[in-house]
Design a protein around this motif. Structure first.
Motif, mmCIF file in Angstrom:
data_model
loop_
_atom_site.group_PDB
_atom_site.id
_atom_site.type_symbol
_atom_site.label_atom_id
_atom_site.label_comp_id
_atom_site.label_asym_id
_atom_site.label_seq_id
_atom_site.Cartn_x
_atom_site.Cartn_y
_atom_site.Cartn_z
ATOM 1 N N LYS A 101 -16.753 -33.522 -13.085
ATOM 2 C CA LYS A 101 -17.837 -33.428 -12.112
ATOM 3 C C LYS A 101 -17.360 -33.783 -10.710
ATOM 4 O O LYS A 101 -17.951 -33.370 -9.718
ATOM 5 N N GLY A 102 -16.325 -34.565 -10.630
ATOM 6 C CA GLY A 102 -15.753 -34.952 -9.342
ATOM 7 C C GLY A 102 -14.314 -35.370 -9.548
ATOM 8 O O GLY A 102 -13.880 -35.601 -10.691
ATOM 9 N N PRO A 103 -13.530 -35.470 -8.480
ATOM 10 C CA PRO A 103 -12.118 -35.857 -8.618
ATOM 11 C C PRO A 103 -11.972 -37.237 -9.243
ATOM 12 O O PRO A 103 -12.675 -38.182 -8.881
ATOM 13 N N LEU A 104 -11.065 -37.355 -10.192
ATOM 14 C CA LEU A 104 -10.767 -38.639 -10.790
ATOM 15 C C LEU A 104 -9.790 -39.398 -9.900
ATOM 16 O O LEU A 104 -9.275 -38.872 -8.928
ATOM 17 N N SER A 105 -9.531 -40.629 -10.266
ATOM 18 C CA SER A 105 -8.612 -41.471 -9.496
ATOM 19 C C SER A 105 -7.226 -40.840 -9.438
ATOM 20 O O SER A 105 -6.809 -40.100 -10.334
ATOM 21 N N VAL A 106 -6.493 -41.150 -8.365
ATOM 22 C CA VAL A 106 -5.121 -40.643 -8.241
ATOM 23 C C VAL A 106 -4.248 -41.179 -9.364
ATOM 24 O O VAL A 106 -3.191 -40.607 -9.654
ATOM 25 N N ASP A 107 -4.664 -42.270 -10.027
ATOM 26 C CA ASP A 107 -3.912 -42.790 -11.161
ATOM 27 C C ASP A 107 -3.816 -41.756 -12.276
ATOM 28 O O ASP A 107 -2.891 -41.784 -13.093
ATOM 29 N N PHE A 108 -4.798 -40.845 -12.316
ATOM 30 C CA PHE A 108 -4.809 -39.808 -13.341
ATOM 31 C C PHE A 108 -4.459 -38.440 -12.758
ATOM 32 O O PHE A 108 -4.611 -37.424 -13.423
ATOM 33 N N ASN A 109 -3.999 -38.427 -11.530
ATOM 34 C CA ASN A 109 -3.634 -37.182 -10.852
ATOM 35 C C ASN A 109 -2.305 -37.335 -10.128
ATOM 36 O O ASN A 109 -2.204 -37.179 -8.917
ATOM 37 N N GLY A 110 -1.285 -37.680 -10.901
ATOM 38 C CA GLY A 110 0.058 -37.732 -10.352
ATOM 39 C C GLY A 110 0.439 -39.009 -9.639
ATOM 40 O O GLY A 110 1.581 -39.155 -9.190
ATOM 41 N N MET A 111 -0.505 -39.929 -9.466
ATOM 42 C CA MET A 111 -0.225 -41.188 -8.756
ATOM 43 C C MET A 111 0.412 -40.915 -7.393
ATOM 44 O O MET A 111 1.393 -41.549 -6.991
ATOM 45 N N CYS A 112 -0.127 -39.925 -6.692
ATOM 46 C CA CYS A 112 0.426 -39.549 -5.392
ATOM 47 C C CYS A 112 -0.709 -39.199 -4.442
ATOM 48 O O CYS A 112 -1.835 -38.946 -4.859
ATOM 49 N N SER A 113 -0.391 -39.182 -3.149
ATOM 50 C CA SER A 113 -1.401 -38.931 -2.130
ATOM 51 C C SER A 113 -0.847 -38.026 -1.040
ATOM 52 O O SER A 113 0.201 -38.328 -0.451
ATOM 53 N N LEU A 114 -1.547 -36.930 -0.778
ATOM 54 C CA LEU A 114 -1.143 -36.032 0.297
ATOM 55 C C LEU A 114 -1.313 -36.707 1.646
ATOM 56 O O LEU A 114 -0.461 -36.568 2.535
ATOM 57 N N GLU A 115 -2.395 -37.443 1.812
ATOM 58 C CA GLU A 115 -2.638 -38.134 3.080
ATOM 59 C C GLU A 115 -1.546 -39.162 3.352
ATOM 60 O O GLU A 115 -1.052 -39.285 4.478
ATOM 61 N N LYS A 116 -1.137 -39.880 2.327
ATOM 62 C CA LYS A 116 -0.077 -40.880 2.495
ATOM 63 C C LYS A 116 1.238 -40.208 2.864
ATOM 64 O O LYS A 116 2.012 -40.747 3.662
ATOM 65 N N PHE A 117 1.488 -39.019 2.312
ATOM 66 C CA PHE A 117 2.721 -38.318 2.638
ATOM 67 C C PHE A 117 2.797 -38.007 4.128
ATOM 68 O O PHE A 117 3.832 -38.199 4.760
ATOM 69 N N TYR A 118 1.699 -37.518 4.694
ATOM 70 C CA TYR A 118 1.730 -37.147 6.105
ATOM 71 C C TYR A 118 1.720 -38.354 7.036
ATOM 72 O O TYR A 118 2.184 -38.268 8.169
ATOM 73 N N THR A 119 1.172 -39.476 6.581
ATOM 74 C CA THR A 119 1.141 -40.666 7.436
ATOM 75 C C THR A 119 2.382 -41.543 7.248
ATOM 76 O O THR A 119 2.794 -42.248 8.168
ATOM 77 N N ASP A 120 2.980 -41.485 6.038
ATOM 78 C CA ASP A 120 4.160 -42.301 5.766
ATOM 79 C C ASP A 120 5.087 -41.538 4.815
ATOM 80 O O ASP A 120 5.213 -41.883 3.636
ATOM 81 N N PRO A 121 5.737 -40.481 5.306
ATOM 82 C CA PRO A 121 6.544 -39.622 4.419
ATOM 83 C C PRO A 121 7.755 -40.310 3.812
ATOM 84 O O PRO A 121 8.304 -39.834 2.817
ATOM 85 N N LYS A 122 8.185 -41.434 4.397
ATOM 86 C CA LYS A 122 9.343 -42.152 3.859
ATOM 87 C C LYS A 122 8.924 -43.412 3.109
ATOM 88 O O LYS A 122 9.693 -44.364 3.004
ATOM 89 N N ALA A 123 7.728 -43.407 2.556
ATOM 90 C CA ALA A 123 7.206 -44.565 1.831
ATOM 91 C C ALA A 123 8.173 -45.001 0.731
ATOM 92 O O ALA A 123 8.705 -44.177 -0.011
ATOM 93 N N ALA A 124 8.391 -46.303 0.643
ATOM 94 C CA ALA A 124 9.388 -46.834 -0.289
ATOM 95 C C ALA A 124 8.987 -46.677 -1.751
ATOM 96 O O ALA A 124 9.835 -46.804 -2.644
ATOM 97 N N ASP A 125 7.715 -46.404 -2.024
ATOM 98 C CA ASP A 125 7.271 -46.301 -3.421
ATOM 99 C C ASP A 125 7.528 -44.923 -4.030
ATOM 100 O O ASP A 125 7.159 -44.663 -5.176
ATOM 101 N N GLY A 126 8.162 -44.015 -3.284
ATOM 102 C CA GLY A 126 8.505 -42.706 -3.828
ATOM 103 C C GLY A 126 7.370 -41.712 -3.836
ATOM 104 O O GLY A 126 7.435 -40.692 -4.539
ATOM 105 N N ASN A 127 6.321 -41.960 -3.057
ATOM 106 C CA ASN A 127 5.152 -41.075 -3.049
ATOM 107 C C ASN A 127 5.524 -39.628 -2.726
ATOM 108 O O ASN A 127 4.965 -38.690 -3.316
#
Length: 355
Positions: A101-127
């Motif tokens: 019915k709606g998007p589930l948590s990112v924990d169940f969708n690859g544990m990644c974030s498109l927004e985080k990629f564009y704001t912090d593309p070199k994030a140390a957590d491997g996003n």
């Protein structure tokens, strides 16, 4: 434990989502008996694919840089040719496939974030690499949906990008230092054992918009995280398209290249497609036997998803057993997820004891 980027809950033959802006508003895989699965028995009883294939029974991939206008072109082209339009897969495509019915948590969708990629593309957590691998998997699942729809109904499909062109983002990420060399090696290994199971698009349409113009359009975006995308990254995407993807895909697919002004003339684009000869590529070698095996493959979404997993340690996509266990049971505790679809009393399923 290697992070499995696909939840182990995709029902075999799960129907894909209905695109909100689809030209044809029926469900993907539409047929008079769409609730029935295709299988060996259907083939034995005479079900064949080739009789339903017509002039526009094609897979068309519209490619281009960010904000290049490829989405508008894809939708208009689908409308013009009577094809199904499938918008570009996002990180929550799996939720659409399984009818959430709606998007589930990112924990169940690859544990990644498109927004985080564009704001912090070199994030140390491997996003960044988790996002890239997850998006490749989502594009592969969407592409399997497109082929399934084509072979089941005979109606062609227009996509925004495909798993074949996904590598342009990987190359751009590596060129800008967002991911490590080991990630590139892992991605290439995954792609080599998965993409070979699928036929390339019949047609690739590339919208050529200079990176400088792309950046100007992104600065006007309503999404703040897109307003500061580095020009160097956009140029790397453009370079990867022109030096890697387009020369390679032209060997097996028909290739049409337009600038941003030319794609406004949809009549011209449709006319160019009509003039194509389609005299190359593996689609020419197919018959009802190979189509049968292709349909069996693309219908089994769990198998398609499993093609993107290999037992290899990589910090960016590896989690501990306890964390994996925690996320697995957190997912199973969601409404309607404890048992198979139709057997969950907590979401109103009835007559379970009769099933």
């Amino acid at each position: 434990m290697a992070l499995r980027v696909i939840r182990l809950v995709i029902p075999s033959g799960a129907p894909a989502f209905t695109a909100a802006n689809a030209v044809h508003k029926a469900r993907v895989h539409t047929s008079s008996a769409r609730s029935l699965r295709y299988g060996w028995l259907a083939y034995v009883l005479g079900e064949r694919t080739t009789p339903r294939l017509k002039q526009y029974s094609k897979i068309i991939s519209v490619d281009g840089n960010l904000a290049s206008g490829k989405g508008a072109l894809a939708q208009k082209l689908a409308d013009k040719l009577g094809m199904l339009y499938m918008p570009e897969a996002d990180t929550f495509y799996l939720d659409k496939m399984t009818g959430e019915k709606g998007p589930l948590s990112v924990d169940f969708n690859g544990m990644c974030s498109l927004e985080k990629f564009y704001t912090d593309p070199k994030a140390a957590d491997g996003n960044s690499y988790r996002l890239q691998l997850w998006m490749y998997t989502m594009r592969l699942l969407q592409y399997s949906d497109a082929i399934q729809h084509l072979l089941t109904t005979g109606q062609g499909v227009v996509l925004e990008r495909s798993p074949f062109s996904d590598m342009v983002f990987l190359e751009a990420m590596f060129a800008q230092g967002y991911i490590r060399k080991e990630c590139v090696q892992h991605y290439n290994e995954i792609k080599n054992i998965s993409i070979c199971e699928f036929l390339p698009p019949h047609i690739v349409l590339y919208v050529d918009l200079p990176a400088e113009e792309v950046q100007k359009k992104l600065k006007q975006s309503s999404k703040p995280y897109l307003q500061n995308v580095p020009l160097a990254y956009l140029k790397s995407i453009e370079e990867s398209y022109k030096k890697s993807f387009l020369p390679q895909i032209s060997k097996s697919s028909e290739l049409l290249i337009y600038d941003a002004n030319q794609v406004q003339d949809i009549e011209r684009v449709a006319e160019d497609i009509d003039y194509l000869k389609f005299d190359k590529g593996p689609w020419l070698e197919q018959d009802d036997v190979t189509y049968h095996h292709m349909r069996m493959l693309v219908e089994d979404k769990q198998h398609v998803a499993s093609l993107t997993h290999i037992p290899k340690f990589l910090p960016e996509i590896t989690i501990g057993a306890h964390e994996y266990d925690e996320k697995y049971y957190a997912y199973k505790s969601l409404p309607g997820k404890k048992y198979a679809p139709g057997y969950n009393e907590d979401v109103g399923d009835k007559f379970i004891w009769l099933k």
